[in-house]
Scaffold this motif. Sequence first.
Motif, short mmCIF file in Angstrom:
data_model
loop_
_atom_site.label_atom_id
_atom_site.label_comp_id
_atom_site.label_asym_id
_atom_site.label_seq_id
_atom_site.Cartn_x
_atom_site.Cartn_y
_atom_site.Cartn_z
N LEU A 277 -94.70 51.27 4.46
CA LEU A 277 -93.40 51.91 4.52
C LEU A 277 -92.76 51.62 5.86
O LEU A 277 -93.44 51.58 6.88
CB LEU A 277 -93.53 53.43 4.37
CG LEU A 277 -94.22 53.99 3.13
CD1 LEU A 277 -94.34 55.50 3.24
CD2 LEU A 277 -93.49 53.60 1.86
N VAL A 278 -91.45 51.40 5.86
CA VAL A 278 -90.69 51.30 7.10
C VAL A 278 -89.82 52.55 7.20
O VAL A 278 -89.08 52.88 6.26
CB VAL A 278 -89.80 50.04 7.13
CG1 VAL A 278 -88.93 50.02 8.38
CG2 VAL A 278 -90.66 48.78 7.06
N HIS A 312 -99.59 51.64 5.40
CA HIS A 312 -99.31 51.34 6.80
C HIS A 312 -97.86 51.70 7.08
O HIS A 312 -96.96 51.30 6.33
CB HIS A 312 -99.57 49.86 7.08
CG HIS A 312 -101.01 49.46 6.94
ND1 HIS A 312 -101.72 48.86 7.96
CD2 HIS A 312 -101.89 49.59 5.92
CE1 HIS A 312 -102.95 48.63 7.56
NE2 HIS A 312 -103.08 49.06 6.32
N ILE A 313 -97.64 52.43 8.16
CA ILE A 313 -96.32 52.99 8.45
C ILE A 313 -95.72 52.27 9.66
O ILE A 313 -96.34 52.23 10.73
CB ILE A 313 -96.41 54.50 8.76
CG1 ILE A 313 -97.30 55.21 7.71
CG2 ILE A 313 -95.03 55.11 8.83
CD1 ILE A 313 -96.84 55.06 6.29
N TYR A 314 -94.49 51.73 9.50
CA TYR A 314 -93.83 50.96 10.55
C TYR A 314 -92.51 51.61 10.95
O TYR A 314 -91.87 52.31 10.15
CB TYR A 314 -93.55 49.53 10.06
CG TYR A 314 -94.80 48.74 9.75
CD1 TYR A 314 -95.39 47.93 10.71
CD2 TYR A 314 -95.41 48.83 8.50
CE1 TYR A 314 -96.56 47.22 10.44
CE2 TYR A 314 -96.57 48.13 8.22
CZ TYR A 314 -97.14 47.33 9.19
OH TYR A 314 -98.30 46.64 8.91
N ASP A 315 -92.11 51.34 12.20
CA ASP A 315 -90.77 51.75 12.61
C ASP A 315 -89.79 50.61 12.35
O ASP A 315 -90.17 49.56 11.81
CB ASP A 315 -90.74 52.18 14.08
CG ASP A 315 -91.14 51.05 15.05
OD1 ASP A 315 -91.06 49.87 14.67
OD2 ASP A 315 -91.54 51.37 16.19
N GLY A 316 -88.54 50.81 12.72
CA GLY A 316 -87.51 49.81 12.43
C GLY A 316 -87.69 48.50 13.15
O GLY A 316 -87.12 47.48 12.74
N GLU A 317 -88.49 48.48 14.21
CA GLU A 317 -88.76 47.26 14.96
C GLU A 317 -89.95 46.49 14.40
O GLU A 317 -90.32 45.43 14.94
CB GLU A 317 -89.02 47.59 16.44
CG GLU A 317 -87.85 48.28 17.14
CD GLU A 317 -86.63 47.39 17.20
OE1 GLU A 317 -86.79 46.18 17.46
OE2 GLU A 317 -85.52 47.90 16.98
N ARG A 321 -96.95 52.24 13.39
CA ARG A 321 -97.04 53.51 14.10
C ARG A 321 -98.13 54.43 13.57
O ARG A 321 -98.65 55.27 14.31
CB ARG A 321 -95.70 54.22 14.03
CG ARG A 321 -94.53 53.43 14.61
CD ARG A 321 -94.63 53.34 16.11
NE ARG A 321 -94.57 54.65 16.72
CZ ARG A 321 -93.43 55.29 17.01
NH1 ARG A 321 -92.27 54.70 16.78
NH2 ARG A 321 -93.45 56.49 17.56
N ALA A 322 -98.45 54.32 12.27
CA ALA A 322 -99.41 55.26 11.67
C ALA A 322 -99.93 54.70 10.36
O ALA A 322 -99.44 53.68 9.86
CB ALA A 322 -98.74 56.62 11.45
N ARG A 323 -100.94 55.37 9.83
CA ARG A 323 -101.44 55.09 8.49
C ARG A 323 -101.65 56.42 7.79
O ARG A 323 -102.02 57.41 8.42
CB ARG A 323 -102.74 54.27 8.54
CG ARG A 323 -102.50 52.87 9.06
CD ARG A 323 -103.76 52.09 9.38
NE ARG A 323 -103.40 50.89 10.15
CZ ARG A 323 -104.27 50.12 10.79
NH1 ARG A 323 -105.55 50.40 10.76
NH2 ARG A 323 -103.85 49.07 11.48
N GLY A 324 -101.38 56.44 6.48
CA GLY A 324 -101.47 57.72 5.79
C GLY A 324 -101.72 57.58 4.30
O GLY A 324 -101.42 56.55 3.68
#
Length: 381
Positions: A277-278, A312-317, A321-324
């Motif tokens: 996810l972004v 896997h969790i991403y920011d806009g760049e 940042r995280a996993r969930g």
Amino acid sequence: MSRRKRLVVKVGSSLLANSDLLTPRFGFMQRLLEDIARLRADGYDVILCSSGAVALGMNLVGEKPETAGLSDKQAAAACGMPLLLNAYKQVAHEYGFEIAQILLTLGDFEDHRRFLNTKNTVHRLLESGIMPIVNENDTITTEEIKVGDNDRLAAKIAQMVEAKDFIILTGVDGLYDRNPSEEGAQLVEELQDVSEYLEATTGTSTLGTGGMLTKLQAANMAQNAGCTTYIANGEADRPLSSVLRKERACTKCIAHKEPASGWSNWLSDRLQMAGSLVLKDEAAARLDDGVAIKRDDIVSMDGDFTRGDVLHIYDGEGIERARGLTDFTSEETRILVNNLDIPAETLLGYKSRAEIIRPNNIVVLETRHLLWDAPSGVSAD
């Protein structure tokens, strides 16, 4: 809980199989299991993660490692596994202990229930004084469901059993600061941050699927669980005890002083990416506050995942940042994200807060984790 120390050992194909004849290297196996018997007598529980089945089965299917396809390797694994286990059993009996085989696939690590079932089996064998020999089930795995290398598989086992030490035996003395064939290459004897040396890790052996990169990835996973990793040459009279007693050169990857919990390690240290996810920048900034990821936080997504998969969790760049652990399938998530003006209950057919990932199922990544690159072209459509 047992007071015995836990040691996980990973052995590569190049040590177990003669590269020309593709037959078992009984001399090495004798030295290895003799040393394991010595460590068992000294109070260690040893779990062996062994490659070699595919290489040992190549002759029987009439193939060579460098030209074999997936189906060839699957058939070779089916032929080579009895040869490998028979060799281990013969040698282990010489030194007075029993062995057992555990064959795993990616799902046995990525599905938490199956992970716990595997953990219980390993612990029960150790309670009976039996040495588990773990390998990926190469006979049935395809590219989509493969762990891919026994280095990281062994690291997951080290996390699973809360091992104190993890030894990766290979064909070189350890990690070098550049390609060992280059003039002036220096052995790295100790390190804490494996990311500093990732660029110096290209190349694999002809018999194995892992190179130094996967060994550093495995070391990082073990570090997170408070386990010290040693990367060492397997061609020694006492290949394990000489490492633990600091009697020869190797690379030591120091364990983190404050290991994460078993749940956090299972969430954060993945073998494959199920999906991603972004998030909007403001949502990514709130991850440290322990809040849920909701459908209106999501900019885009990637992958076909099911409920209970780790994303896997991403920011806009594009920075991870995280996993969930997701509460929704990829299909449900796409519907929720693409129809923000429609109540979740109407879209799903049941009452829901539309929290894609709940706060207690999120692990925010720290500098000690190796980050994964974001998939290209992610979209919620």
